[in-house]
Enzyme design. Structure first.
Site, PDB file in Angstrom:
ATOM      1  CG  ASN A  96      -6.608  -0.023   0.829  1.00 60.17           C
ATOM      2  OD1 ASN A  96      -5.613  -0.187   0.127  1.00 60.17           O
ATOM      3  ND2 ASN A  96      -6.622  -0.255   2.129  1.00 60.17           N
ATOM      4  CG  ASP A 107      -1.096  -5.960   4.453  1.00 63.95           C
ATOM      5  OD1 ASP A 107      -1.384  -5.009   3.696  1.00 63.95           O
ATOM      6  OD2 ASP A 107      -1.825  -6.318   5.396  1.00 63.95           O
ATOM      7  CG  HIS A 117      -1.788  -1.175   1.380  1.00 56.14           C
ATOM      8  ND1 HIS A 117      -3.093  -1.181   0.936  1.00 56.14           N
ATOM      9  CD2 HIS A 117      -1.574  -2.409   1.912  1.00 56.14           C
ATOM     10  CE1 HIS A 117      -3.648  -2.365   1.188  1.00 56.14           C
ATOM     11  NE2 HIS A 117      -2.731  -3.120   1.791  1.00 56.14           N
ATOM     12  CD  GLU A 172      -5.963  -6.401   1.452  1.00 58.08           C
ATOM     13  OE1 GLU A 172      -6.107  -6.891   2.579  1.00 58.08           O
ATOM     14  OE2 GLU A 172      -5.192  -5.461   1.223  1.00 58.08           O
TER      15      GLU A 172
END
Length: 433
Positions: A85, A296, A53, A135
């Site tokens: 996101n 992650d 991310h 995701e």
């Protein structure tokens, strides 16, 4: 470039010639003057971190494509896959294009995943070079239900039609233990009741969601990849169903026993598990049951993390420390070097169909990282290159690269200082272009 006397993960000593962006030859004693004498050094294929991310657009104070990709390069990672996101989320053509423009600052190759929320536009997304779907949340970061089964089924069916992998965040919020969170204390940072988060997001919630995701995938004959599996039960459920899965370094090297020291820095989704479960996950990573390790990488500022357990955001940085942690474990005899290579390079290339990456062979992309296995050092957050100035692995051992190349271009040189410090120039491009 000619690299001589390099030791590969399988123990062979070879010379590697780079011709343009590709590996031209891999043989002992190639002719020519060496550019890099790698005697005593370990040469690995560049790692592929299939789960990061990088926070842009929307949250550049946490991370940017420039800082995140520099952190990746300094950790031997040459390809990253960014999740959707952000703000706005990557769910249509316009949001994909905006993120793709920002990604031009990347020092490493990249993929951009398409998100699935109410209002997503699959026609626009799939007209762009989308890496995969996901995701996809079956439970979102606040603990409420994610996109719902009906929308998830539609997304899986479309992904199967497009021959695209679906990466799933598998937690069933109906199985969360809300009483555990309600009973948590009100302290902040290290004084907070960080273990309450692990009790709240139960192991059973992961297994149930893995089974549901795989069941839906099987009906559509879709490729399902389970992100950040944190329990042996979740891993086993994925394997039984024929899905692929990943484990993150924090679930591999940390457990609930570390939360007294970490405090809210250790809040993540899925949360840290018991030491017994961590050991079982570690064994499944070591014995070949787990397909890949991915990070992650989800950076937040220290100030954001040092809040109460209910308010602190979930996530930890990790893209720079993944390979160093695994190589240090290999030097301790906990992994074979070949297993590390497969977990971070060869297997991610196979799972996500990157035929020119993940191996040191003639004709492959010259994505390479050179390590000195004798240079084992303590990890300190202040020495890393992410915007986050902290790491959950403070004091752990790592073997960091001396040199990182992306398609033949040196993007990180530990021993070189110039206008951009240890870094070359942004060399990344979309691997699905």
């Amino acid at each position: 470039m000619l690299i001589t006397n390099a030791t590969l993960a399988d123990g062979r000593t070879v010379d590697v010639r780079i011709e343009g962006e590709r590996i031209g030859a891999v043989k002992p004693q190639l002719p020519g003057e060496p550019d890099v004498d790698a005697t005593g050094k370990l040469l690995m294929p560049g790692a592929i971190d299939a789960h990061v991310h990088f926070r842009e657009p929307g949250f550049p104070h946490k991370e940017t494509w420039e800082t995140g990709s520099q952190s990746a390069a300094a950790g031997g990672v040459t390809t990253v896959v960014d999740q959707p996101n952000t703000d706005p989320p990557t769910v249509d053509g316009a949001s994909f294009d905006a993120k793709a423009e920002l990604a031009r600052e990347s020092y490493v190759d990249y993929g951009i995943n398409g998100g699935v929320t109410e209002g997503w536009d699959p026609d626009e997304l799939f007209s762009r070079p989308v890496f995969a779907l996901g995701e996809v949340f079956l439970a979102d970061s606040t603990g409420e239900m994610g996109i719902g089964t009906e929308l998830f089924e539609r997304a899986v069916e479309r992904a199967a039609h497009e021959d695209t992998v679906v990466t799933v965040h598998a937690e069933d919020a109906t199985r969360f233990d809300r009483r555990a969170l309600e009973a948590a204390g009100d302290g902040i940072g290290r004084e907070g009741d960080a273990d309450a988060w692990s009790a709240f997001r139960s192991a059973a919630a992961e297994t149930a969601a893995v089974e549901l995701a795989c069941e839906v995938g099987a009906r559509s004959d879709a490729a399902i990849h389970i992100a950040h599996t944190s329990t042996p039960e979740g891993i086993d459920a994925a394997v039984r169903a024929g899905a692929t899965c990943e484990v993150c370094p924090h679930h591999l090297f940390l457990s609930r026993d570390d939360l007294e020291e970490l405090g809210t820095l250790g809040r993540m989704n899925p949360p840290l598990r018991s030491e017994e479960r961590r050991e079982a996950v570690f064994e499944r990573v070591r014995d070949g049951t787990v397909d890949i390790v991915a990070t992650d990488h989800a950076p937040h500022t220290r100030e954001e993390k040092e809040a109460g357990i209910r308010e602190a955001p979930s996530g930890v940085p990790g893209v720079e420390t993944m390979v160093p942690l695994l190589l240090a474990a290999a030097e301790r005899g906990e992994f074979a070097r070949e297993r590390v290579r497969d977990l971070v390079a060869t297997n991610p290339a196979r799972v996500f169909c990157l035929p020119r990456k993940g191996k040191i062979e003639e004709g492959m992309d010259a994505d390479l990282a050179l390590y000195d296995p004798d240079r084992i050092e303590a990890i300190h957050g202040e020495s890393l290159h992410s915007k986050a100035d902290w790491t959950p692995f403070e004091g752990h051992e790592g073997v960091f690269p001396e040199l990182t190349l992306v398609r033949g271009t040196v993007v990180y040189d530990h021993g070189k200082e110039g206008e951009n410090g240890e870094f070359g120039r942004p060399a990344g491009r979309n691997v699905r272009r």
